[in-house]
Every structure is written in structure tokens, then in C-alpha cells.
Design a protein around this motif. Structure first.
Motif, PDB file in Angstrom:
ATOM      1  N   LEU A 279      52.929 -42.874 -34.108  1.00  0.00           N
ATOM      2  CA  LEU A 279      52.879 -44.120 -34.872  1.00  0.00           C
ATOM      3  C   LEU A 279      51.439 -44.462 -35.251  1.00  0.00           C
ATOM      4  N   GLN A 280      50.541 -44.210 -34.328  1.00  0.00           N
ATOM      5  CA  GLN A 280      49.120 -44.485 -34.573  1.00  0.00           C
ATOM      6  C   GLN A 280      48.587 -43.611 -35.709  1.00  0.00           C
ATOM      7  N   LYS A 281      48.939 -42.321 -35.687  1.00  0.00           N
ATOM      8  CA  LYS A 281      48.476 -41.390 -36.715  1.00  0.00           C
ATOM      9  C   LYS A 281      49.123 -41.682 -38.067  1.00  0.00           C
ATOM     10  N   LEU A 282      50.392 -42.086 -38.055  1.00  0.00           N
ATOM     11  CA  LEU A 282      51.088 -42.431 -39.290  1.00  0.00           C
ATOM     12  C   LEU A 282      50.446 -43.660 -39.938  1.00  0.00           C
ATOM     13  N   LYS A 283      50.151 -44.651 -39.113  1.00  0.00           N
ATOM     14  CA  LYS A 283      49.514 -45.870 -39.631  1.00  0.00           C
ATOM     15  C   LYS A 283      48.116 -45.570 -40.181  1.00  0.00           C
ATOM     16  N   LYS A 284      47.401 -44.698 -39.499  1.00  0.00           N
ATOM     17  CA  LYS A 284      46.058 -44.323 -39.955  1.00  0.00           C
ATOM     18  C   LYS A 284      46.133 -43.599 -41.298  1.00  0.00           C
ATOM     19  N   LEU A 285      47.111 -42.701 -41.433  1.00  0.00           N
ATOM     20  CA  LEU A 285      47.295 -41.967 -42.690  1.00  0.00           C
ATOM     21  C   LEU A 285      47.558 -42.943 -43.834  1.00  0.00           C
ATOM     22  N   PHE A 286      48.435 -43.910 -43.585  1.00  0.00           N
ATOM     23  CA  PHE A 286      48.762 -44.901 -44.610  1.00  0.00           C
ATOM     24  C   PHE A 286      47.533 -45.721 -44.988  1.00  0.00           C
ATOM     25  N   GLU A 287      46.802 -46.211 -44.000  1.00  0.00           N
ATOM     26  CA  GLU A 287      45.638 -47.070 -44.258  1.00  0.00           C
ATOM     27  C   GLU A 287      44.543 -46.327 -45.021  1.00  0.00           C
ATOM     28  N   PRO A 296      47.797 -53.200 -52.033  1.00  0.00           N
ATOM     29  CA  PRO A 296      46.742 -54.158 -51.672  1.00  0.00           C
ATOM     30  C   PRO A 296      46.223 -53.955 -50.247  1.00  0.00           C
ATOM     31  N   ALA A 297      44.971 -54.280 -50.056  1.00  0.00           N
ATOM     32  CA  ALA A 297      44.316 -54.068 -48.767  1.00  0.00           C
ATOM     33  C   ALA A 297      44.973 -54.839 -47.631  1.00  0.00           C
ATOM     34  N   HIS A 298      45.582 -55.995 -47.936  1.00  0.00           N
ATOM     35  CA  HIS A 298      46.164 -56.827 -46.872  1.00  0.00           C
ATOM     36  C   HIS A 298      47.549 -56.352 -46.428  1.00  0.00           C
ATOM     37  N   LYS A 299      48.116 -55.369 -47.127  1.00  0.00           N
ATOM     38  CA  LYS A 299      49.449 -54.897 -46.781  1.00  0.00           C
ATOM     39  C   LYS A 299      49.385 -53.709 -45.828  1.00  0.00           C
ATOM     40  N   SER A 300      50.264 -53.716 -44.832  1.00  0.00           N
ATOM     41  CA  SER A 300      50.315 -52.634 -43.845  1.00  0.00           C
ATOM     42  C   SER A 300      51.768 -52.277 -43.551  1.00  0.00           C
ATOM     43  N   LEU A 301      51.948 -51.155 -42.872  1.00  0.00           N
ATOM     44  CA  LEU A 301      53.289 -50.716 -42.498  1.00  0.00           C
ATOM     45  C   LEU A 301      53.890 -51.674 -41.472  1.00  0.00           C
ATOM     46  N   ILE A 302      55.195 -51.845 -41.552  1.00  0.00           N
ATOM     47  CA  ILE A 302      55.938 -52.648 -40.578  1.00  0.00           C
ATOM     48  C   ILE A 302      56.908 -51.715 -39.872  1.00  0.00           C
ATOM     49  N   PHE A 303      56.768 -51.581 -38.567  1.00  0.00           N
ATOM     50  CA  PHE A 303      57.643 -50.707 -37.788  1.00  0.00           C
ATOM     51  C   PHE A 303      58.775 -51.528 -37.156  1.00  0.00           C
ATOM     52  N   GLU A 304      60.001 -51.054 -37.339  1.00  0.00           N
ATOM     53  CA  GLU A 304      61.159 -51.740 -36.739  1.00  0.00           C
ATOM     54  C   GLU A 304      61.926 -50.764 -35.862  1.00  0.00           C
TER      55      GLU A 304
END
Length: 304
Positions: A279-287, A296-304
Motif C-alpha cells: 500500500l505504501q509503494k502504491l501510494k508513492k507511485l501515485f503521488e 490536483p495536488a490535494h487529491k490522494s488515493l482512498i483505500f477501503e
């Protein structure tokens, strides 16, 4: 295509050529395990000229961020599911995008087993390199001695397609740990993949969680095994309504591999630990890549 194949099969059964349907049923019985044993890909089908136009319609791009050593086997987690999963099909089921960027690796896109029970359609999807998403099928691919295989799994599955609204960044992944366990058991390196633009191809009827429509969709999914998003896009000669996806660019970014040491009997703690790292690596890839594709810079992934 699946509906057409099923319809054609029914016509065969009810018509004068019913014996051809009987012969095909015999073939189906004898060939039933093939989707769990690596499938039956056809380089000729994967190289059809129509796929070139399919990729160019959106267009679809495959982005490489790191080398993938063909001496290893890999499990690629594809996100998000979207409605069409166009990025996964265009990049992993048609040539030459993947083989040009990752020579020596053979991709296998794992899809729901139910599709391999559809007469004739199963032959078509296997020829494109699709195989069953069952545990046996994933094990078969990742067991390749000497490496060179890449299992591609759409982690969010059918459930995630119900969240496939334009602009949505919600991924169904927090309770999806089966792929982590498979990677540990086979020592397959994990690779996060994010397909920017995948959720922009269709509009969906509003179905927020808790709404009557969402409740019906979730119940049908549990009964049938696949979701039924109510989507629409454009037509052939007009852009207001139809089932043809919008022409929105898709950029499928393949991240860096997460080395995984083989563990035939991983504990719950070990699975959770690797899942958290993924999850950490996936979020880093997205960012790292979101600014390149208009998010937009303020948008991030939401994990459910």
C-alpha cells in the motif's frame, strides 16, 4: 462479444446444426482446466491490427519506471478496475507494448473464472493471454521455473467497478490480501501498477453507498459473482449518450518491484506486513506521477 457468443451457441442448439453444439460441449468438457493451466495464447490474435486502433482510440500508454529482471516471476497488482479495464487489456493482452518495454517477460491477465464457461468467448479471451483468477491458475503462472512470467491481477475486482466514477480515486484493497499470500508462497516479486484515466472512460448513474441502487448492485454481485454498474458514455456520431467509451488518455504506470522472499507458510503478521508495504509503494507511485496526468495536488488515493 460474450453475449454474441452465447447467442450464437443457443442458435446452434436450436437449429439444424445442433450436432456442432454437442461437439463443442464435448470439447468444453475436455478443455475445462486449460484456463487454470496457463491458457492457450495466440501470438497471431494478440498482434491483430485492430488492437493498434483500439490502443490509439483513447490512446493507451504503458509507462515503465523500473527494470523487471526476466529471471524472476512477478505479480502485478493493477489499479483501478474501472468499468472496462481498458488499460489492462490494451497493455497486457495485445502486442507489442509490454514485450517492447519488458523483454523476456510473459504477461497473464487473470479474470473471473465465470467468463471461461461462455462458449466460444473463452477461446477468444484465452488466445489474448487471459487466464482464470483462481488460486490454481495464479499458482501455475508463478510456479514457472527460471522466472519470466508476470501475473496481472486487478486487485479491486468487480466490487471496485461500482466506484468507477470520473475523478474517483477509491480503491477496494484494505481487505484484499490473497494476492499478498500468493506472492509470498511463490516468492514472486510484487509490482504496483496504476492506470491513470481508467475511471474517466464512462459515466455511471449515481450509486453512493447506502443508496437503494448500490444495495441492489451489491446483492446481485454476491449472487452472480460480477458487478453490474449502470454506465453510459458516447455514441458513434454524437457525444451525449451511448455505450462507446469516451476518448480519454490512459497512462498505465508500472512501478518498481518489491522483492519477496519465498515463504510457503506465511503467518498473518507477515502477510499484513507485506500488504502494508505494498500500500505504501502504491501510494508513492501515485503521488510521484499524479501531476503528470492532471490530478490536483490535494487529491490522494482512498483505500477501503
Amino acid at each position: 462479444v460474450a453475449e454474441f457468443c452465447c447467442g450464437f451457441f443457443v442458435i446452434l442448439i436450436l437449429g439444424n446444426f445442433w450436432f456442432l453444439a454437442v461437439l463443442y460441449l464435448l470439447w468444453l468438457y475436455l478443455d475445462w482446466e486449460t484456463p487454470c493451466a496457463g491458457g492457450r495464447r495466440s501470438q497471431w490474435v494478440r498482434s491483430w491490427t485492430v488492437w493498434k486502433y483500439f490502443r490509439e482510440y483513447f490512446p493507451i500508454h504503458l509507462i515503465k519506471t523500473s527494470e523487471l529482471n526476466p529471471n524472476h516471476n512477478y505479480l502485478l497488482g493493477f489499479h483501478p478496475h474501472g468499468v472496462l479495464v481498458a488499460g489492462a487489456f490494451g497493455n497486457f493482452c495485445t502486442d507489442p507494448p509490454f514485450k517492447n518495454l519488458f523483454p523476456g517477460l510473459t504477461p497473464y491477465l487473470h479474470i473471473m473464472p465465470i467468463w471461461f464457461g461462455c462458449p466460444f468467448f473463452r477461446e477468444y479471451i484465452m488466445s489474448a493471454g487471459m487466464v482464470s483468477a483462481s488460486k490454481e491458475s495464479v499458482s501455475h503462472v508463478l510456479n514457472n521455473e527460471g522466472g519470466g512470467n508476470a501475473s496481472v491481477i486487478v486487485i479491486g475486482g468487480a466490487e471496485e467497478s461500482l466506484n468507477a466514477h470520473p475523478g474517483s480515486l477509491t480503491l477496494n484493497i484494505l481487505n484484499r490480501k490473497g494476492f499478498i499470500k500468493m506472492a509470498l508462497k511463490h516468492g514472486a516479486h510484487l509490482v504496483p501498477v496504476f492506470s491513470f484515466g481508467e475511471n474517466e472512460l464512462f459515466k455511471q448513474v449515481a450509486n453512493p453507498k447506502g443508496s437503494w441502487l448500490r444495495n441492489v448492485q451489491e446483492k446481485l454481485q454476491k449472487i452472480m459473482g460480477f458487478a453490474l454498474p449502470l454506465f453510459h458514455a458516447r455514441g458513434v456520431f454524437q457525444y451525449s449518450f451511448g455505450l462507446i467509451p469516451y476518448r480519454q488518455p490512459i497512462h498505465t504506470v508500472v512501478g518498481s518491484p518489491i522483492p519477496v522472499k519465498q515463504n510457503l507458510n506465511p503467518t498473518t503478521e507477515e502477510i499484513d506486513q507485506l500488504h502494508a508495504l505494498y500500500l505504501q509503494k502504491l501510494k508513492k507511485l501515485f503521488e510521484e506521477h499524479k501531476s503528470n496526468y492532471g490530478i490536483p495536488a490535494h487529491k490522494s488515493l482512498i483505500f477501503e
